[in-house]
Write a protein that holds these residues in place. Structure first.
Motif, PDB file in Angstrom:
ATOM      1  N   LEU A   9       0.825  -1.210   0.000  1.00  0.00           N
ATOM      2  CA  LEU A   9       0.000   0.000   0.000  1.00  0.00           C
ATOM      3  C   LEU A   9       0.864   1.267   0.000  1.00  0.00           C
ATOM      4  O   LEU A   9       0.645   2.184  -0.801  1.00  0.00           O
ATOM      5  CB  LEU A   9      -0.923  -0.022   1.224  1.00  0.00           C
ATOM      6  CG  LEU A   9      -1.874   1.152   1.394  1.00  0.00           C
ATOM      7  CD1 LEU A   9      -2.910   1.189   0.290  1.00  0.00           C
ATOM      8  CD2 LEU A   9      -2.579   1.098   2.750  1.00  0.00           C
ATOM      9  N   ASN A  34       2.710   1.649  -3.266  1.00  0.00           N
ATOM     10  CA  ASN A  34       1.763   1.982  -4.349  1.00  0.00           C
ATOM     11  C   ASN A  34       1.291   3.428  -4.272  1.00  0.00           C
ATOM     12  O   ASN A  34       1.084   4.074  -5.298  1.00  0.00           O
ATOM     13  CB  ASN A  34       0.554   1.045  -4.321  1.00  0.00           C
ATOM     14  CG  ASN A  34       0.940  -0.365  -4.670  1.00  0.00           C
ATOM     15  OD1 ASN A  34       1.883  -0.579  -5.430  1.00  0.00           O
ATOM     16  ND2 ASN A  34       0.255  -1.336  -4.112  1.00  0.00           N
ATOM     17  N   THR A  81      -2.419  -2.881  -4.786  1.00  0.00           N
ATOM     18  CA  THR A  81      -2.382  -3.412  -3.418  1.00  0.00           C
ATOM     19  C   THR A  81      -2.984  -4.819  -3.400  1.00  0.00           C
ATOM     20  O   THR A  81      -2.533  -5.684  -2.634  1.00  0.00           O
ATOM     21  CB  THR A  81      -3.112  -2.461  -2.445  1.00  0.00           C
ATOM     22  OG1 THR A  81      -2.508  -1.166  -2.569  1.00  0.00           O
ATOM     23  CG2 THR A  81      -2.981  -2.913  -1.004  1.00  0.00           C
TER      24      THR A  81
END
Lengths: 231, 334
Positions: free
Chosen positions: B92, B95, B217
């Motif tokens: 996460l 990203n 994710t």
């Protein structure tokens, strides 16, 4: 409230594509609920002008005051959210989405879910709610594009070549529609269809080779389309 | 019948029930690979089919999730649930950062930039961080995974059930995103004409960024599951030569369709495991199949079948269906 009821004021607007300058020191103003047209030949810079106002093209210099605020340099989505909507000339709606979904998108962005106003102007859209954009005719797409744009009660509608590719009967309907729409919004139309422009516009700006060459206010001249001498 | 097949929730229920039952017919390891690969492909398929982002860098996002999980289990702890969470969180964070830059690029530049990111990741995991990753020898941590209550992730059976439940969750999420959310619709509009979306007042950058973060994710989540399943991760997971796989599987199954990644993964793993026993160049079959599917309409297997099935169901549908068609006909004649 903006001074003299002016909702949009463009001053000394210049724009270029790379090294090639396209519009030169454009000045124009539009009052609340006014219907204004910009006319000119192909390549005169009319669309560039609208795109600069809507924030879709970066102008090289100048000022665009909308509702008393400078909007030059703002992102197009911010300009749209402020209530200045641009309707493109290509009659492209989101083809994979239904009419309902197209309207929902606009409602979600503006927070305006009152579609009665849209159906008041375009009752046919109510019947076509579940039809995908890909299966709409050119006229229906134009209705949907305007319908989407009027959600959120915009104060100014910039409409690029609204009659291009449309049947004469639909063009006639648009004349009435634009008169009705101007009760709530100022309208700026870019067009080459002079008979349509004459029936809609209260004031006309003539553009030639990127320069504003005339402002026509005379009702008779607008009605008779004698302003074509400037083009 | 028609209503049942038009409802995606029913489809998810039916397809995942079949998938679960298939583990009694096909090897469990095969089914587990299909499930994890389909989760991996889902993000890629969503980006290609719904946003218009083709990425040859998906192994990078997979590897970040896998290494996040592996690092935790190898160096810090033994709880597999925490390890998965670490993999997802690491994915996460990366990203969010990479997405903010990559989504500014369009079409081929986005594709190649992702490929470059994949190469950079490969170098980092293979060479730069070799002290921690052990390069091509990889990290082995199967014996460090603690048994967990309810679903025991230290056993393959437990990993299968967990991955299966995760897959159901992922499909429900994407069903909502693709078919029931404004966000899903705006993603599709980004692909069709992002300028038009700006006219309506949408911040296209945020839409693309969110799509990128969600999709990749999910890819990192698949990486975490891979890591847990094998109990091993090496730099090979982010090899640039594998970058074509999720793209090819997406195209084969049907990019942007809900079930395309599942069908594509099933065929891909099937060919890899079964056809490779007969011919050594099993990739040749995947390539040929991909060409045929593309020539048949560029919709992938699911996209082509969906059109065919809906026509079939409408044709043999009940009176309600016929009535609906007539109404549409009337409107069309106006």
């Amino acid at each position: 409230m903006p001074k003299n009821n002016t909702i949009l004021e463009v001053t000394n607007l210049n724009a270029a594509y790379g090294q090639s300058k396209v519009i030169f020191d454009i000045n124009l103003n539009v009052k609340l609920n006014e219907r204004v047209a910009i006319v000119g030949r192909n390549g005169a810079g009319k669309t560039t002008m609208l795109k600069c106002i809507a924030g879709l093209l970066k102008a090289s210099s100048g000022s665009v005051i909308y509702d008393g605020m400078e909007i030059m340099g703002k992102a197009p989505f911010e300009v749209a959210k402020m209530g200045l909507k641009y309707i493109d000339q290509d009659k492209e709606v989101f083809l994979d989405l239904t009419v309902r979904e197209n309207l929902q998108l606009s409602s979600y962005a503006t927070g305006d879910y009152n579609w009665d106003r849209v159906f008041e102007h375009f009752p046919k859209l109510k019947i076509l709610l579940d039809r995908k954009g890909a299966y709409l005719s050119g006229g229906e797409r134009q209705m949907l594009m305007i319908g989407r744009a009027i959600l959120g009660d915009p104060k100014v509608l910039l409409i690029d070549e609204p009659t291009e590719g449309l049947a004469p009967s639909i063009v006639n309907d648009l004349v009435t529609t634009f008169h009705d729409l101007s009760k709530d919004s100022a309208i700026i139309i870019v067009g080459q269809n002079l008979s349509f422009v004459s029936r809609v516009a209260q004031r006309i700006y003539a553009v030639k080779e990127g320069r504003m060459i005339a402002e026509i206010r005379d009702k008779e001249e607008i009605k008779e389309a004698t302003y074509s001498r400037y083009l | 019948m028609k209503r049942l097949f038009n409802n995606n929730l029913s489809k998810i229920l039916i397809i995942f029930t079949i998938l679960y039952l298939l583990k009694y017919v096909l090897p469990q390891s095969f089914m587990l690979e299909v499930i994890i690969l389909s989760i991996y492909t889902m993000g890629c398929s969503f980006l290609i089919g719904r946003v218009g982002f083709v990425s040859f860098g998906q192994p990078a996002y997979l590897a970040i999730g896998a290494y996040g999980t592996a690092f935790y289990l190898y160096y810090f702890g033994t709880n597999p649930f925490v390890a998965i969470l670490v993999g997802i969180l690491l994915g996460l964070i990366i990203n969010i950062i990479t997405g903010a830059f990559f989504i500014r690029l369009n079409s081929s530049y986005y594709t190649l930039c992702n490929q470059a990111f994949c190469v950079v990741n490969f170098f980092i995991f293979q060479k730069a961080l070799v002290k921690y990753t052990h390069g091509d020898n990889g990290l082995w941590f199967l014996s460090r995974i603690d048994p967990t209550p309810v679903i025991d992730l230290s056993r393959t059976e437990g990993v299968f059930i967990f991955a299966f439940l995760v897959a159901v969750g992922v499909w429900l999420l994407f069903n909502y995103l693709m078919n029931h959310s404004v966000f899903g619709a705006t993603c599709l509009c980004v692909k069709c004409n992002e300028e038009k979306l700006r006219f309506l007042g949408y911040n296209v950058f945020n839409i693309k960024w969110l799509a990128f973060i969600i999709a990749n994710t999910i890819t990192s989540l698949a990486g975490a599951l891979y890591s847990l399943y094998f109990g091993f991760v090496s730099a090979g997971i982010t090899a640039p030569s594998k970058a074509i796989e999720p793209v090819a599987i997406s195209m084969l199954g049907g990019a942007g369709t809900l079930f395309g990644p599942l069908v594509g993964s099933f065929i891909f793993i099937g060919l890899k495991d079964i056809a490779s026993q007969v011919i050594s160049y099993w990739e040749l079959l995947v390539g040929l199949m991909l060409i045929i599917v593309m020539l048949a309409g560029e919709k992938g297997i699911v996209g082509s079948l969906e059109g065919f099935l809906s026509k079939l169901i409408n044709k043999h549908g009940n009176n309600e269906g016929l009535q609906a068609t007539n109404i549409e006909g009337e409107v069309g004649s106006e």
